[in-house]
Design an enzyme around this catalytic site. Structure first.
Site, short mmCIF file in Angstrom:
data_model
loop_
_atom_site.label_atom_id
_atom_site.label_comp_id
_atom_site.label_asym_id
_atom_site.label_seq_id
_atom_site.Cartn_x
_atom_site.Cartn_y
_atom_site.Cartn_z
N ASP A 152 0.72 -1.30 0.03
CA ASP A 152 -0.15 0.08 0.00
C ASP A 152 0.96 1.17 0.00
OD1 ASP A 152 -2.33 -1.51 0.20
OD2 ASP A 152 -2.49 -1.46 2.34
N ASP B 10 -6.76 -1.47 -4.63
CA ASP B 10 -7.95 -1.24 -3.72
C ASP B 10 -8.92 -0.03 -4.40
OD1 ASP B 10 -6.58 -2.71 -1.85
OD2 ASP B 10 -5.45 -1.04 -0.72
#
Length: 192
Positions: A137, A151
């Site tokens: 991330d 995402d």
């Protein structure tokens, strides 16, 4: 096909359109997947182990984080479960593609598929490996979460699915008209 086993004009018209929609789904999925994969390779190579890079002050930063859990860092001990959910999403989208005659549904499912494959790749190939890999991330929104482009693709695809379902649009391109009656034809100005 009608009851006698012969093709109707509508069936002949829908079959080629369905193939085109599957191609659109696959193109969107491939694009989402490749953008996610490329962005993760780039940020790991250039940003991992370094100070966050402010994009919009400290409100939006690029900061590499290895996430073994789900969104918002939840479920870190359930990495295998999230891997299996991603596999399930891929299987469900593949099954739904057989009924697909709608461009908007193709885009929504393509985003969902591409995002799921992007995070699944991390779960399978990143350390510690197997089904337990940590997802990379790097998009940090202050007070919200640290996410990646997979995402975002999953979120946008999910949002589009909710909107399409709310509007009564079906995978086959049909939808509800005013009064709740079903219509096999798409709204004016849009092809099935």
């Amino acid at each position: 096909m009608n009851d006698e086993g012969t093709r109707t004009v509508t069936d002949d018209h829908r079959a080629p359109a369905g193939r085109r929609r599957v191609a659109l789904l696959l193109a969107v999925a491939a694009l989402a997947y490749l953008i996610d994969l490329g962005s993760k390779l780039l940020v790991v190579a250039r940003l991992e182990g370094r100070a966050p890079v402010g994009v919009i002050g400290d409100w939006l930063e690029l900061r590499v984080l290895r996430n073994p859990g789900a969104a918002f860092g939840m479920g870190e001990a359930m990495t295998v479960v999230f891997t299996l959910i991603a596999v399930g999403v891929v299987v469900v989208v593949a099954r739904l593609a057989r009924k697909l005659h709608s461009g908007p549904w193709a885009v929504a499912l393509g985003l969902l598929l591409g995002g799921a494959l992007g995070n699944l790749t991390d779960r399978l190939l990143r350390a510690p490996g197997g089904l337990r890999g940590a997802v990379v991330d790097f998009i940090a929104v202050r007070g919200f979460s640290v996410m990646n482009l997979a995402d975002w693709a999953i979120s946008v695809g999910g949002f589009l699915i909710v909107v399409l379902a709310f509007l009564g649009r079906e995978l086959d391109g049909s939808g509800r008209r005013d009064g709740g009656e079903e219509s096999a034809a798409p709204p004016a100005g849009e092809t099935a």
